[in-house]
Motif scaffolding. Structure first.
Motif, PDB file in Angstrom:
ATOM      1  N   LEU A   3      37.257  34.872  43.992  1.00 38.54           N
ATOM      2  CA  LEU A   3      36.959  33.454  43.776  1.00 38.54           C
ATOM      3  C   LEU A   3      38.242  32.656  43.566  1.00 38.54           C
ATOM      4  O   LEU A   3      38.448  31.602  44.179  1.00 38.54           O
ATOM      5  N   ARG A   4      39.121  33.177  42.728  1.00 36.01           N
ATOM      6  CA  ARG A   4      40.349  32.464  42.390  1.00 36.01           C
ATOM      7  C   ARG A   4      41.316  32.397  43.575  1.00 36.01           C
ATOM      8  O   ARG A   4      41.919  31.362  43.852  1.00 36.01           O
TER       9      ARG A   4
ATOM     10  N   HIS B 146      30.946  36.926  42.968  1.00 33.74           N
ATOM     11  CA  HIS B 146      30.909  37.305  41.561  1.00 33.74           C
ATOM     12  C   HIS B 146      32.239  37.945  41.167  1.00 33.74           C
ATOM     13  O   HIS B 146      32.522  38.125  39.998  1.00 33.74           O
ATOM     14  N   ASP B 147      33.032  38.288  42.172  1.00 35.63           N
ATOM     15  CA  ASP B 147      34.365  38.830  41.973  1.00 35.63           C
ATOM     16  C   ASP B 147      35.302  37.677  41.623  1.00 35.63           C
ATOM     17  O   ASP B 147      35.613  36.829  42.448  1.00 35.63           O
ATOM     18  N   ARG B 148      35.762  37.634  40.363  1.00 35.13           N
ATOM     19  CA  ARG B 148      36.589  36.513  39.911  1.00 35.13           C
ATOM     20  C   ARG B 148      37.932  36.444  40.632  1.00 35.13           C
ATOM     21  O   ARG B 148      38.464  35.357  40.868  1.00 35.13           O
ATOM     22  N   ASP B 149      38.503  37.624  40.981  1.00 34.03           N
ATOM     23  CA  ASP B 149      39.769  37.613  41.712  1.00 34.03           C
ATOM     24  C   ASP B 149      39.608  36.954  43.070  1.00 34.03           C
ATOM     25  O   ASP B 149      40.422  36.115  43.474  1.00 34.03           O
TER      26      ASP B 149
ATOM     27  N   GLU C  67      35.295  28.222  35.925  1.00 34.97           N
ATOM     28  CA  GLU C  67      33.988  28.873  35.953  1.00 34.97           C
ATOM     29  C   GLU C  67      33.823  29.810  34.770  1.00 34.97           C
ATOM     30  O   GLU C  67      34.712  30.568  34.404  1.00 34.97           O
ATOM     31  N   GLU C  68      32.671  29.755  34.131  1.00 34.86           N
ATOM     32  CA  GLU C  68      32.338  30.639  33.022  1.00 34.86           C
ATOM     33  C   GLU C  68      31.151  31.503  33.412  1.00 34.86           C
ATOM     34  O   GLU C  68      30.303  31.108  34.208  1.00 34.86           O
TER      35      GLU C  68
ATOM     36  N   THR D  93      28.741  28.476  42.943  1.00 36.42           N
ATOM     37  CA  THR D  93      28.608  29.249  41.717  1.00 36.42           C
ATOM     38  C   THR D  93      27.369  28.827  40.935  1.00 36.42           C
ATOM     39  O   THR D  93      26.792  27.767  41.175  1.00 36.42           O
TER      40      THR D  93
ATOM     41  N   GLU E   4      39.125  27.245  38.496  1.00 35.81           N
ATOM     42  CA  GLU E   4      39.506  28.076  37.348  1.00 35.81           C
ATOM     43  C   GLU E   4      38.575  27.916  36.156  1.00 35.81           C
ATOM     44  O   GLU E   4      38.630  28.698  35.211  1.00 35.81           O
TER      45      GLU E   4
END
Length: 242
Positions: free
Chosen positions: A213-214, A208-211, A234-235, A40, A232
């Motif tokens: 990534l998580r 870049h997709d937060r879902d 990441e900003e 990231t 969790e």
């Protein structure tokens, strides 16, 4: 399975009188079988370039990329001969890029069968496996004999991912794999990636997709901070300017 030691990449712009642009510098991390490490940082920090250095589409400027083969040997991907890199791609390292380029007039079925046949799978078994994967990814039978040049962006990306994972590589590099997918197909692809993790594939991904990534990541390495961070935490960060 993979360990980076003080890896750096500088681009030299020969058309700009040798102007040097630092992509990333002094990156060190490791990843293991059955886990996914997410990279990231803001756009322009060098995440995609780092993946390309591991795959050896780019040659790093300095540092080491130590890959442990299935036989237990250690190969420095930053210094290995081109023929050895090509052999490793055929036998255990796969890459999903943001863009899918294939030879013209080759069908979706043939594209998926190729990596299996290279590994010694019979024609019939490769065909059955290709059909199974296409069905799981929601690519209908009407597309199987078609050329990917006629596909939509999402269809091309699903085929791109299938081409990388169908042979169950030991090391999988993912560059925005779910970026052009709608929710239904994104969930199917994530399920397939998670299944591959359970079978022992080591993965490094840019999301870049937060879902994605998580759900997919076990660890996260921040290229700005130069260290591991909680997934969790990441900003969003502004785009880096050069």
């Amino acid at each position: 399975m993979l360990r980076l030691k003080n890896l750096s990449k500088t681009f030299v712009m020969h058309i700009r009188e040798g102007l040097e642009i630092q992509s990333f510098k002094g990156v060190s991390f490791e990843t293991h079988a059955g886990s996914l490490l997410a990279l990231t940082g803001p756009s322009g920090i060098g995440k995609s370039s780092l993946l390309k250095c591991i795959y050896r589409s780019y040659l790093p400027s300095s540092g080491q990329i130590l890959y442990t083969t299935e036989k237990g040997d250690t190969v420095d991907l930053a210094a290995a001969d081109d023929w050895e890199i090509l052999n490793l791609r055929h036998t255990g390292i796969a890459y999903v890029s943001q863009f899918f380029h294939v030879m013209p007039r080759i069908s979706a079925l043939e594209i998926l069968m190729e990596p299996l046949i290279i590994r010694g799978v019979s024609q019939n078994k490769a065909l059955d496996r290709a059909k199974e994967m296409l069905s799981r990814a929601g690519l209908g039978k009407n597309l199987w004999e078609m050329y990917p040049a006629t596909f939509s962006g999402g269809e091309k990306q699903r085929l791109n991912i299938l081409h990388a994972i169908i042979s169950k590589p030991r090391l999988l590099l993912l560059d925005e794999p779910t970026a052009s997918l709608d929710r239904t197909y994104k969930e199917r692809i994530m399920e397939m990636i998670l299944a591959l993790k359970t079978e022992g594939t080591a993965m490094i991904g840019v999301f870049h997709d937060r879902d994605a990534l998580r759900v997919l990541s076990d660890k996260r390495y921040d290229l700005i901070l130069g260290r591991y961070c909680p997934v969790e935490a990441e900003e969003a960060e502004p785009r880096r300017t050069i």
